[in-house]
Scaffold this active site. Sequence first.
Site, mmCIF file in Angstrom:
data_model
loop_
_atom_site.group_PDB
_atom_site.id
_atom_site.type_symbol
_atom_site.label_atom_id
_atom_site.label_comp_id
_atom_site.label_asym_id
_atom_site.label_seq_id
_atom_site.Cartn_x
_atom_site.Cartn_y
_atom_site.Cartn_z
ATOM 1 N N GLU A 42 0.839 -1.214 0.000
ATOM 2 C CA GLU A 42 0.000 0.000 0.000
ATOM 3 C C GLU A 42 0.865 1.253 0.000
ATOM 4 O O GLU A 42 0.524 2.266 -0.626
ATOM 5 C CB GLU A 42 -0.904 0.033 1.235
ATOM 6 C CG GLU A 42 -1.898 -1.112 1.324
ATOM 7 C CD GLU A 42 -1.328 -2.370 1.974
ATOM 8 O OE1 GLU A 42 -0.095 -2.594 1.900
ATOM 9 O OE2 GLU A 42 -2.104 -3.149 2.531
ATOM 10 N N ASP A 49 19.981 -38.145 -9.261
ATOM 11 C CA ASP A 49 19.898 -37.110 -10.304
ATOM 12 C C ASP A 49 20.922 -35.996 -10.155
ATOM 13 O O ASP A 49 21.069 -35.185 -11.062
ATOM 14 C CB ASP A 49 18.508 -36.427 -10.276
ATOM 15 C CG ASP A 49 17.370 -37.419 -10.467
ATOM 16 O OD1 ASP A 49 17.653 -38.530 -10.946
ATOM 17 O OD2 ASP A 49 16.223 -37.069 -10.132
ATOM 18 N N LEU A 65 18.537 -27.892 -8.216
ATOM 19 C CA LEU A 65 17.475 -27.340 -7.355
ATOM 20 C C LEU A 65 17.516 -25.825 -7.273
ATOM 21 O O LEU A 65 17.412 -25.245 -6.200
ATOM 22 C CB LEU A 65 17.542 -27.960 -5.954
ATOM 23 C CG LEU A 65 17.347 -29.464 -5.892
ATOM 24 C CD1 LEU A 65 17.397 -29.943 -4.439
ATOM 25 C CD2 LEU A 65 16.025 -29.885 -6.514
ATOM 26 N N ARG A 83 15.409 -20.966 -12.131
ATOM 27 C CA ARG A 83 16.141 -20.453 -13.291
ATOM 28 C C ARG A 83 15.220 -19.594 -14.159
ATOM 29 O O ARG A 83 14.004 -19.732 -14.105
ATOM 30 C CB ARG A 83 16.704 -21.628 -14.104
ATOM 31 C CG ARG A 83 17.754 -22.421 -13.331
ATOM 32 C CD ARG A 83 18.368 -23.543 -14.152
ATOM 33 N NE ARG A 83 17.496 -24.694 -14.302
ATOM 34 C CZ ARG A 83 17.435 -25.709 -13.436
ATOM 35 N NH1 ARG A 83 18.175 -25.713 -12.351
ATOM 36 N NH2 ARG A 83 16.622 -26.718 -13.652
ATOM 37 N N SER A 122 19.285 -38.892 6.177
ATOM 38 C CA SER A 122 19.460 -39.458 7.519
ATOM 39 C C SER A 122 20.908 -39.804 7.846
ATOM 40 O O SER A 122 21.405 -39.507 8.920
ATOM 41 C CB SER A 122 18.583 -40.697 7.680
ATOM 42 O OG SER A 122 17.232 -40.295 7.645
ATOM 43 N N GLU A 135 9.789 -31.984 -3.507
ATOM 44 C CA GLU A 135 9.858 -32.459 -4.890
ATOM 45 C C GLU A 135 10.141 -33.951 -4.988
ATOM 46 O O GLU A 135 10.421 -34.457 -6.067
ATOM 47 C CB GLU A 135 10.925 -31.656 -5.657
ATOM 48 C CG GLU A 135 10.572 -30.189 -5.805
ATOM 49 C CD GLU A 135 11.171 -29.568 -7.065
ATOM 50 O OE1 GLU A 135 11.558 -30.303 -7.992
ATOM 51 O OE2 GLU A 135 11.250 -28.328 -7.099
ATOM 52 N N SER A 184 6.767 -40.877 3.391
ATOM 53 C CA SER A 184 6.907 -40.653 4.838
ATOM 54 C C SER A 184 6.068 -39.460 5.267
ATOM 55 O O SER A 184 5.455 -39.465 6.335
ATOM 56 C CB SER A 184 8.362 -40.374 5.223
ATOM 57 O OG SER A 184 9.198 -41.374 4.739
#
Length: 361
Positions: free
Chosen positions: A46, A193, A197, A200, A220, A290, A298
């Site tokens: 505002e 992979d 992350l 872009r 973990s 993702e 989980s």
Amino acid sequence: MSRAISLARVALGSTSPNPAVGAVIVKDGRIVGEGYTLPPGQRHAEIGALEQAGGDANGAVLYCTLEPCCHYGRTPPCTDAVIAAGIARVFYGATDPNPRVSGGGAAALHAAGISAGYVRTPETVELYEGFAKHVVTGQPFVVAKFAMSLDGKIATHAGDSKWITGEPARLRVQEMRKELDAIVVGIGTVLADDPQLTARDAEGRPLAAHLQPVRVVVDSAARTPVGARMLQEPGRTIVTVGGNAPPGRVGDLRAAGAEVCLFPGDDRRVDLAGMLTHLGGLGLVNVLVEGGGTILGSMLDVGLIDKVHVFIGAMLIGGMDARSPIEGRGAGSMRDVWDLRETRLEQIGPDWLITGYPHRG
Ligand code: AOF
Ligand code: ZN
């Protein structure tokens, strides 16, 4: 209001823990001022619009996506500025869920003789769903995203997954990354992979560090390679480890630039609820999970997913050993499945995107 919503979207991803707001001032049928929320501690939407409008704000109408604030936070109340500028009417798209405001902004305007009307739209409700959860509970709003074939596979039995969806759907994921505050992935995804992350631009270049979502790896046993590509990218990487993480590996990851956080759960794996509380405490409001299937499973098993974006490629992969997007234990009986509420279907290039909110019971 639709212009104000577009302005709010520009700010999404750079305002947390504050909500991204858009504001438009209209005088005699003409836009005389526009603004959106700047990063925390800087001006609200505002105020930006009022500054642009200057003297034209007198007698004008203000459209803002969120109820103007009436409290001293990091910045003074917007309602004071709106009243001082002589705004005649206000339309806002959502009540501020912040308990320090929540209707107080509209009341302050009414008390000053300004009519303030609430115009609820699906877009403004969606804009503040994450903020509404975080400001009340301190927990982030968890959005899960995955891409699968029509027969519910995320890769072939040999592990090939490039690509299930086309370019337009993948560009949409880039937009989501820019608008959210953190991306969470499991260690399996990192090892398989080696993802960057990053958010872009259309040419594939990473955005500036302050626009990058925080990257979070659930790992973990601290198996993230020190040479992982995401550790070279602009922005922060947090590796969350469990009770079995070898101290030497933790040290190596810290030396490679990762922030390593310990969240030992009962089974020595990462305590996901504890991890989310920590992310909320860092001011991360909207997080995007993702995958892969282990972490999504989980999280779904214990009800930690608030919203899902399911991209569906028009293909059939087949194969009993081809993996599916959500593993974990899953439902045993149809009484225990997660129904998706408020579902929406969009065509994106040759693919589909289904969005919804999981609900059980
Ligand atoms: C508005 N316009 O653009 C935003 C609002 O610490 P502060 O002063 O920045 O205040 C943050 C609070 O203000 C936030 O929790 C929410 O209630 C409201 N956000 N309000 O009038 C804006 N971003
Ligand atoms: Zn304000």
